[in-house]
Motif scaffolding. Structure first.
Motif, PDB file in Angstrom:
ATOM      1  N   GLY A 196       4.882  42.095 -16.702  1.00 40.77           N
ATOM      2  CA  GLY A 196       5.651  42.698 -15.615  1.00 40.77           C
ATOM      3  C   GLY A 196       6.524  41.703 -14.883  1.00 40.77           C
ATOM      4  N   ALA A 197       6.008  40.522 -14.640  1.00 44.66           N
ATOM      5  CA  ALA A 197       6.802  39.511 -13.936  1.00 44.66           C
ATOM      6  C   ALA A 197       7.982  39.048 -14.781  1.00 44.66           C
ATOM      7  CB  ALA A 197       5.924  38.326 -13.564  1.00 44.66           C
ATOM      8  N   ILE A 198       7.763  38.844 -16.072  1.00 46.63           N
ATOM      9  CA  ILE A 198       8.848  38.385 -16.946  1.00 46.63           C
ATOM     10  C   ILE A 198       9.915  39.462 -17.094  1.00 46.63           C
ATOM     11  CG2 ILE A 198       9.420  37.748 -19.322  1.00 46.63           C
ATOM     12  CD1 ILE A 198       6.680  36.330 -19.424  1.00 46.63           C
ATOM     13  N   VAL A 199       9.502  40.680 -17.360  1.00 48.24           N
ATOM     14  CA  VAL A 199      10.471  41.761 -17.549  1.00 48.24           C
ATOM     15  C   VAL A 199      11.180  42.092 -16.239  1.00 48.24           C
ATOM     16  CG1 VAL A 199      10.742  44.176 -18.229  1.00 48.24           C
ATOM     17  CG2 VAL A 199       9.222  42.682 -19.519  1.00 48.24           C
ATOM     18  N   GLY A 200      10.463  42.054 -15.134  1.00 52.24           N
ATOM     19  CA  GLY A 200      11.092  42.293 -13.834  1.00 52.24           C
ATOM     20  C   GLY A 200      12.130  41.236 -13.502  1.00 52.24           C
ATOM     21  N   GLN A 201      11.836  39.988 -13.815  1.00 50.36           N
ATOM     22  CA  GLN A 201      12.809  38.920 -13.595  1.00 50.36           C
ATOM     23  C   GLN A 201      14.051  39.133 -14.458  1.00 50.36           C
ATOM     24  OE1 GLN A 201      12.642  36.366 -11.355  1.00 50.36           O
ATOM     25  NE2 GLN A 201      14.713  35.844 -11.981  1.00 50.36           N
ATOM     26  N   PHE A 202      13.849  39.502 -15.714  1.00 51.18           N
ATOM     27  CA  PHE A 202      14.978  39.775 -16.605  1.00 51.18           C
ATOM     28  C   PHE A 202      15.807  40.941 -16.083  1.00 51.18           C
ATOM     29  CE2 PHE A 202      16.957  42.017 -20.112  1.00 51.18           C
ATOM     30  CZ  PHE A 202      17.640  41.002 -20.752  1.00 51.18           C
ATOM     31  N   ALA A 203      15.138  42.011 -15.685  1.00 48.94           N
ATOM     32  CA  ALA A 203      15.848  43.200 -15.210  1.00 48.94           C
ATOM     33  C   ALA A 203      16.655  42.894 -13.959  1.00 48.94           C
ATOM     34  CB  ALA A 203      14.855  44.330 -14.932  1.00 48.94           C
ATOM     35  N   GLY A 204      16.112  42.100 -13.063  1.00 50.52           N
ATOM     36  CA  GLY A 204      16.837  41.757 -11.851  1.00 50.52           C
ATOM     37  C   GLY A 204      17.990  40.809 -12.098  1.00 50.52           C
ATOM     38  N   THR A 205      17.805  39.873 -13.000  1.00 43.45           N
ATOM     39  CA  THR A 205      18.840  38.884 -13.278  1.00 43.45           C
ATOM     40  C   THR A 205      20.036  39.497 -13.984  1.00 43.45           C
ATOM     41  OG1 THR A 205      17.167  37.149 -13.426  1.00 43.45           O
ATOM     42  CG2 THR A 205      19.305  36.678 -14.409  1.00 43.45           C
TER      43      THR A 205
END
Length: 138
Positions: free
Chosen positions: A49-58
């Motif tokens: 979740g943290a990795i995908v959330g960071q990607f989605a936000g970036t």
């Protein structure tokens, strides 16, 4: 928005990971190890979740953003799930290849769910506020 989606991803990854880990324990007949597998699921859900959330936000606003988020979510879920499956197989003295396969399926499931939830939350945050019911915007 990057940190918001990363926080959403990590937050929703915890219960999703616990649920998928617990489901995998019951389906594979390891109900006695439910807490262990749910714990591994929590750690996998948090990380994914943290990795995908960071990607989605970036990368929000990029061309074909939604399909990229789903693709990254599935890929990260697959990698994390396979790694955790190997760890579970080793921890439980089970057949490691079978455990890795179950972990991969669980990780892909987590990725699809997590990516969809992140897309929904990002799109709901982008919508402009609706006018008042009476028609006057005051």
């Amino acid at each position: 928005m990057s940190s918001t989606l990363r926080n959403y991803g990590a937050g929703i990854g915890i219960p999703l990971g616990a649920g998928i880990g617990g489901t995998a324990a019951v389906v594979t007949g390891h109900s006695a190890d439910l807490a262990l597998l749910a714990g591994y699921g929590v750690s996998g859900g948090l990380l994914t979740g943290a990795i995908v959330g960071q990607f989605a936000g970036t990368y929000s606003g990029a061309d074909d953003w939604a399909s990229r988020v789903i693709g990254v979510a599935v890929l990260v879920g697959l990698l994390v799930g396979t790694a955790l499956g190997l760890l579970v197989g080793w921890s439980l003295d089970a057949v490691v290849a079978n455990a890795a396969a179950v972990g991969a399926v669980a990780g892909v499931s987590l990725g699809v769910l997590l990516g969809g939830i992140l897309l929904t939350s990002a799109r709901s945050a982008e919508k402009p506020p609706q006018g008042s019911i009476g028609g006057s915007d005051q």
